[in-house]
Design a protein around this motif. Structure first.
Motif, PDB file in Angstrom:
ATOM      1  N   ASP A 292      -1.481   2.499  -6.504  1.00  0.00           N
ATOM      2  CA  ASP A 292      -2.579   1.584  -6.220  1.00  0.00           C
ATOM      3  C   ASP A 292      -2.639   0.442  -7.230  1.00  0.00           C
TER       4      ASP A 292
ATOM      5  N   ARG B 287      -4.156  -0.313  -1.815  1.00  0.00           N
ATOM      6  CA  ARG B 287      -3.884   1.118  -1.871  1.00  0.00           C
ATOM      7  C   ARG B 287      -2.530   1.449  -1.243  1.00  0.00           C
ATOM      8  N   GLU B 288      -1.962   2.574  -1.732  1.00  0.00           N
ATOM      9  CA  GLU B 288      -0.800   3.212  -1.108  1.00  0.00           C
ATOM     10  C   GLU B 288       0.391   2.269  -1.004  1.00  0.00           C
ATOM     11  N   THR B 289       0.619   1.464  -2.042  1.00  0.00           N
ATOM     12  CA  THR B 289       1.865   0.702  -2.082  1.00  0.00           C
ATOM     13  C   THR B 289       2.986   1.669  -2.450  1.00  0.00           C
ATOM     14  N   GLU B 290       4.202   1.168  -2.484  1.00  0.00           N
ATOM     15  CA  GLU B 290       5.328   2.050  -2.814  1.00  0.00           C
ATOM     16  C   GLU B 290       5.285   2.551  -4.252  1.00  0.00           C
TER      17      GLU B 290
ATOM     18  N   GLY C 264       1.247  -1.575   1.479  1.00  0.00           N
ATOM     19  CA  GLY C 264      -0.038  -0.937   1.248  1.00  0.00           C
ATOM     20  C   GLY C 264      -1.127  -1.520   2.130  1.00  0.00           C
TER      21      GLY C 264
END
Length: 330
Positions: A64, A58-61, A45
């Protein structure tokens, strides 16, 4: 040190998908950017600043994460309204400087916390690696100071939204409450706060009656009558707000603080992140014991009957016996 995460007796959510869990870890003496970096190192992220009081990964697997100062009056900048009433107007630079000063001052008493999105149970060992990273970087937990009433909160996705599943779960929890306190060595500073007050005896006795087999409406009404607050070690209001929002809205509870979600909000555990022998498996496995008791109909019935025959003696017996069962998973 055990990092084994015990399997739950009900692995699936109401739609047949693997149950998920949200984790909130409170701590002190570690900066937001350090916490965010530890999360990104494990889950990827990008880091995004939300000001002096909150940082996002943000936008981890798995969605958030947020790392934040656990004081909504600061995060939401509501203190600025009070200043305006006093005739104090701040420009952008002054506000930024005041925010930084307030964050530094508040961090001595108010915890920083990692708030993870719901993740599959199989991801818990990875969250525990983040815990280990922050422990090595000097994060402090509940017992590091008399002022640190820090906790760990688990939001465990429900297996079912039916009363037939939720009632035994509540019964098992109240029976094991003293054992959970004893096994988890719940800090006195935390027990003295208003946030994890035990269920009142009148509710416990009502809940454990042999003939108590409520429908979901009756279960929620009884809970709200005896517990018009979020401040219970097992807070059912977020889940009940999903099941029947109108019932919860009509009750005299802290509506603005309730975040509806299909999860059991387990608030009791300490956060002992500064102890290298402590892992997330300890509070999770303590919760698992509640579910395993709820799943064993005969054992639960016997425990309820014993409590109703001699509540004081039964609670002492349960606390000793069940606390040892819980510790066996530590």
């Amino acid at each position: 040190m055990s990092s084994r995460f015990r399997e739950l007796p009900w692995p699936d959510d109401p739609d047949g998908r693997p149950r998920r869990i949200g984790v909130e870890i409170e701590m002190g003496d570690v900066a937001l950017d350090v916490m965010a970096a530890a999360v990104r190192a494990e889950f990827g992220g990008r880091i995004e600043s939300g000001g002096a009081f909150v940082t996002y990964v943000r936008e981890t697997e798995y969605g958030d994460f947020s790392v934040e100062l656990d004081a909504s009056v600061l995060r939401d900048h509501r203190y600025r309204e009070h200043l305006r009433r006093l005739g104090v107007e701040l420009d952008a630079r002054d506000q930024e400087s005041l925010d930084r000063w307030l964050a530094d001052a508040a961090a001595r008493l108010v915890p920083y916390e990692i708030v993870a999105p719901p993740v599959p149970m199989t991801v818990l060992p990875r969250l525990d690696r983040v815990r280990g990273t922050l422990q090595r970087q000097g994060a402090q937990g509940t017992q590091a100071s008399l002022l640190y009433a820090f906790g760990l909160q688990l939001n465990i996705e429900a297996h079912s939204l039916d009363a037939d599943w939720l009632t035994p779960l509540l019964q098992a929890f109240v029976l094991l409450y003293e054992a959970l306190v004893k096994a988890g060595n719940i800090d006195l500073a935390r027990r003295l706060t208003p946030f994890i007050k035990p269920f009142p005896g009148s509710y416990v006795r009502h809940l454990l009656q042999p003939a108590y087999r409520p429908g979901i409406g009756e279960l929620i009404d009884d809970y709200l009558e005896h517990n018009p607050t979020r401040n219970r070690p097992l807070d059912m209001l977020p889940l009940f707000a999903v099941i029947d929002a109108q019932r919860v809205r009509s009750a005299p509870v802290e509506h603005e603080l309730i975040k509806p979600r299909p999860a059991l909000h387990y608030r009791l555990p300490n956060c002992e992140i500064d102890d290298p022998e402590w892992t997330l498996a300890r509070p999770f496995n303590a919760w698992a014991e509640v579910e395993h008791l709820a799943a064993d109909t005969d054992r639960l019935q016997d425990a309820r009957a014993e409590y109703l025959r001699r509540p004081a003696q039964a609670l002492g017996q349960f606390a000793d016996q069940w606390a040892q069962r819980i510790r066996d998973w530590f």
